[in-house]
Enzyme design. Structure first.
Site, PDB file in Angstrom:
ATOM      1  N   LYS B 120       0.835  -1.208   0.000  1.00  0.00           N
ATOM      2  CA  LYS B 120       0.000   0.000   0.000  1.00  0.00           C
ATOM      3  C   LYS B 120       0.868   1.256   0.000  1.00  0.00           C
ATOM      4  O   LYS B 120       0.467   2.289  -0.530  1.00  0.00           O
ATOM      5  CB  LYS B 120      -0.925   0.003   1.215  1.00  0.00           C
ATOM      6  CG  LYS B 120      -1.750  -1.264   1.403  1.00  0.00           C
ATOM      7  CD  LYS B 120      -2.602  -1.626   0.200  1.00  0.00           C
ATOM      8  CE  LYS B 120      -3.346  -2.928   0.408  1.00  0.00           C
ATOM      9  NZ  LYS B 120      -3.571  -3.687  -0.816  1.00  0.00           N
ATOM     10  N   GLU B 204      -1.836   6.605   7.926  1.00  0.00           N
ATOM     11  CA  GLU B 204      -2.261   7.718   7.077  1.00  0.00           C
ATOM     12  C   GLU B 204      -3.355   8.496   7.783  1.00  0.00           C
ATOM     13  O   GLU B 204      -3.924   8.044   8.782  1.00  0.00           O
ATOM     14  CB  GLU B 204      -2.732   7.211   5.704  1.00  0.00           C
ATOM     15  CG  GLU B 204      -3.943   6.321   5.759  1.00  0.00           C
ATOM     16  CD  GLU B 204      -4.344   5.742   4.394  1.00  0.00           C
ATOM     17  OE1 GLU B 204      -3.491   5.569   3.517  1.00  0.00           O
ATOM     18  OE2 GLU B 204      -5.545   5.459   4.245  1.00  0.00           O
ATOM     19  N   HIS B 239     -14.720  -2.097   9.457  1.00  0.00           N
ATOM     20  CA  HIS B 239     -13.985  -2.014   8.187  1.00  0.00           C
ATOM     21  C   HIS B 239     -14.256  -3.176   7.249  1.00  0.00           C
ATOM     22  O   HIS B 239     -13.539  -3.388   6.271  1.00  0.00           O
ATOM     23  CB  HIS B 239     -12.472  -1.897   8.413  1.00  0.00           C
ATOM     24  CG  HIS B 239     -12.124  -0.761   9.315  1.00  0.00           C
ATOM     25  ND1 HIS B 239     -12.306   0.544   8.940  1.00  0.00           N
ATOM     26  CD2 HIS B 239     -11.656  -0.743  10.582  1.00  0.00           C
ATOM     27  CE1 HIS B 239     -11.953   1.319   9.935  1.00  0.00           C
ATOM     28  NE2 HIS B 239     -11.558   0.563  10.952  1.00  0.00           N
ATOM     29  N   ARG B 296      -7.376  -8.844  -7.679  1.00  0.00           N
ATOM     30  CA  ARG B 296      -8.071 -10.131  -7.698  1.00  0.00           C
ATOM     31  C   ARG B 296      -9.540  -9.868  -7.995  1.00  0.00           C
ATOM     32  O   ARG B 296      -9.962  -8.731  -8.066  1.00  0.00           O
ATOM     33  CB  ARG B 296      -7.963 -10.776  -6.313  1.00  0.00           C
ATOM     34  CG  ARG B 296      -8.421  -9.784  -5.246  1.00  0.00           C
ATOM     35  CD  ARG B 296      -8.557 -10.363  -3.887  1.00  0.00           C
ATOM     36  NE  ARG B 296      -8.506  -9.336  -2.862  1.00  0.00           N
ATOM     37  CZ  ARG B 296      -9.532  -8.610  -2.445  1.00  0.00           C
ATOM     38  NH1 ARG B 296     -10.710  -8.772  -2.974  1.00  0.00           N
ATOM     39  NH2 ARG B 296      -9.384  -7.698  -1.503  1.00  0.00           N
TER      40      ARG B 296
END
Lengths: 166, 505
Positions: B120, B204, B239, B296
């Site tokens: 990421k 982040e 999440h 994917r």
């Protein structure tokens, strides 16, 4: 014939009567007309209102689905013991069990520590998610039966509490 | 189809996605090999494939994650391709590398594209260079707590700790205060290690209450990179996406074009081939930020299939075989509205604790525009070893309003007994006026459902009435189950008790 069912601390008593179109079940003030239309599928009538309900009975527990809502009723067994471990475990507020088999990620308390009700006690991982198990009551940690990283089932309590004398 | 794309495909997955892939192979007349752990000996995917091979014991690391054993199995069974599904090895570059060495085709992107996008941190930097907007935060993964502390100060709390190898909310923590930073980093690392075998995490800025909007892309070896419009997956819990839909109520036609083009730019910048998904966060001002690209097939791919008419798994297989994206796909348009609900084995009424056990009764809803992608059936024993997703219910209707009511009806008719599922919870979410109004943000569940309770007491009479008949009907098999109560029942003498925690046999 009288039957009893339990849901948490609610008890429901029913009376069963066989009629030509199926069964009449009286519960409280109401009489339900119930017929099994296929294995596990029941058509019910109450005062002209029809509803399709699914139900399976297994090992002293009845599983019912009403429009997507799942209800599980306990059925007292012949010897008077509640067969489901959920029921048996729930009586004991001084023992903390894993909600399901998994791995102890982290114990958050030590033996001898005073704890409050709902205080986080241990993190158990199952199905790749961490689940926090909270204390069912205030008290003192008497015994811890597992270490971090150990596999845990639902038979042996992870933590045993000493509850204050009421 | 005149030419056979592959001789035989090994499906390196389990559950509903393995079933989905096996069925796609059957459409293309390609034989399949299923792999299964000892826990999945009688699982649906094991039964559906042309061949099934036991790969190891239940722990994923010894079975579904053992890429060496999987590649050996593919060779031994004369396969020429491997489809990874989602989760497990699907985003692990070691699998395509091992496939290449064994001269097998990996149905997915190259190891290089996967490695770039799977990291990421690196992909953020790459996409920023390609002119795609990114979320402010760490430019490298965090090595020690001091780096996290200074990055958090710079971005400003709240911040988000994320697994560099992550996805699906695993290894992810929101941190509101400096005091919680160290413990959150620790927890995220643990979860990341368990879920992905890699404990690298980074930080982040936490964008508060955004929408999660992603674009499906397809890229072939013939220079075609296209997007197949968006999916909105804002309704999440911990999440974890629970309801996905397309189109998004938030996008104007102009924004759709802009984000779609950005998604294509991401795929091209990464040198991407095959099917992938570019995820964006969409904030209240209408700005969007590149979040990550999933290399994917996605769990929620069916909503795109329903609205565009494209079979994404078939296209994956075709592209991997070196074919051009099908003409009908290149011309695909968005039509109508589709919603997907993920059916998890969890107790929504008891803190969403995972539920396990045997499925004693199972019946899927049917009707026009109703699709069930399921990995289970009656008699399946749901264990604790794997992700709790059991099935996905997808509906299609001409409008969003009709799709919502169709989904509610289908959820009511989808029957699972023996284990707890999130169906009633889904019904409540879909019935909420804010969901109907399209006001879906990632905090939707937390905001509207954090203190949800279900009062089953009014339904107890009906439940008991039906149980009484079920017991009477089943009494031939279990003669002791029904008995005459006489005098004081032991039940009444046992005293008050309550279910404090969920324990399932």
């Amino acid at each position: 014939m009288i039957n009893q069912f339990a849901y948490n601390d609610e008890t429901v008593e029913t009376r069963l009567k066989t009629v030509p179109s199926g069964f009449e079940v009286s519960v409280g003030e109401n009489i339900y007309l119930v017929s099994e239309i296929a294995p596990g599928k029941f058509q019910t009538h109450l005062n002209g209102a029809r509803k399709l309900v699914c139900c399976v009975v297994k090992e002293n527990r009845s599983y019912i689905d009403i429009d997507g809502m799942l209800i599980e009723l306990d059925i007292p067994s012949d010897d008077g013991n509640m067969a489901s471990s959920a029921a048996a475990h729930a009586i004991a507020k001084d023992k903390i069990f894993a909600p399901m088999p998994g791995t102890i990620v982290k114990l958050l308390v030590k033996e001898g520590e005073k704890v409050e009700a709902k205080q986080p006690m241990v993190i158990v991982e199952a199905m790749k998610m961490e689940n926090q198990v909270n204390s069912p009551a205030s008290g003192t940690v008497k015994k811890i039966n597992f270490k971090d990283g150990e596999q845990v089932g639902t038979e042996i309590p992870i933590i045993e509490l000493e509850l204050p004398v009421p | 189809m005149s030419k056979k794309l592959f001789k035989k495909i090994l499906v390196a997955n389990r559950g509903e996605i393995a079933v989905r892939v096996i069925r796609a192979c059957k459409l293309l007349d390609i034989p399949t090999v299923a792999i299964y752990s000892t826990a999945d000996k009688n699982a649906l995917h094991t039964l559906l494939a042309d061949e099934a091979v036991e790969i190891g014991p239940p722990p994923p690391r010894e079975s579904y994650l053992d890429f060496k054993k999987i590649v050996e199995t593919a060779r031994a069974h004369k396969c020429d391709a491997i489809h990874p599904g989602y989760g497990f090895l699907s985003e692990n570059p070691q699998l395509p590398i091992a496939c290449e060495k064994a001269r097998l085709t990996f149905i997915g992107p190259s190891a290089e594209a996967m490695r770039l996008l799977g990291n990421k941190v690196q992909s953020r930097i790459k996409m920023a260079t390609a002119g795609v907007p990114i979320i402010p935060g760490m430019k490298a993964s965090g090595e020690n707590i001091f780096q996290f502390e200074s990055a958090a100060e710079e971005a400003g709390y709240p911040v988000l700790i994320k697994a560099a190898a992550g996805g699906g909310g695993k290894g992810m923590r929101i941190v509101n205060r400096r005091e919680d930073l160290a413990s959150s980093v620790e927890a995220a690392k643990r979860e990341a290690k368990n879920a992905f075998g890699d404990d690298t995490v980074y930080l982040e800025k936490y964008i508060e209450n955004p929408r999660h909007i992603e674009f499906q892309v397809l890229a072939d070896d013939h220079g075609n990179t296209i997007h197949l419009f968006e999916r909105e997956c804002s309704v999440q819990r911990r999440h974890q996406k629970i309801i996905e839909e397309t189109p998004s109520t938030a996008l104007t036609p102009a924004l759709r074009v802009q984000m779609g083009n950005a998604a294509v730019r991401v795929a091209n910048a990464a040198g991407y081939r095959n099917a992938g998904t570019v995820e964006f966060l969409f904030d209240k001002s209408g700005s969007f930020y590149f979040l990550e690209m999933n290399t994917r097939i996605q769990v929620e791919h069916p909503v795109t299939e329903m609205t565009t008419g494209v079979d994404l798994v078939v296209e994956q297989i075709r592209i991997a075989a070196g074919e051009k994206i099908s003409d009908y796909v290149l011309e695909a348009k968005q039509r109508g509205h589709a919603i997907e609900c993920r059916i998890y084995a969890e107790d929504a009424e008891n803190n969403f604790l995972p539920s396990s056990g045997e499925i004693l009764f199972y019946q899927e809803p049917v009707g026009p525009g109703i699709r069930v992608d399921s990995g289970v059936e009656q008699g399946t024993v749901v264990g604790v070893e794997y992700d709790p997703i059991l099935a996905k219910l997808i509906v299609y209707a001409p409008t969003r309003e009709l799709a919502i009511s169709k989904m509610i009806q289908a959820l009511k008719e989808y029957k699972f007994l023996g284990i707890k599922t999130s169906r009633k919870f889904m019904i409540d979410v879909l019935s909420h006026p804010e969901f109907k109004a399209g006001n879906t943000y990632t905090n939707f569940i937390e905001k509207h459902f954090s203190d949800r309770t279900v009062d089953v007491v009014p339904a107890l009479e009906l439940a008991a009435a039906v149980s009484t008949v079920a017991m009477a009907q089943g009494s031939k098999a279990r003669p002791t189950a029904v008995k005459q109560a006489k005098g004081l029942s032991p039940w009444q003498t046992i005293g008050p008790w309550e279910i404090g925690m969920r324990i399932t046999k």
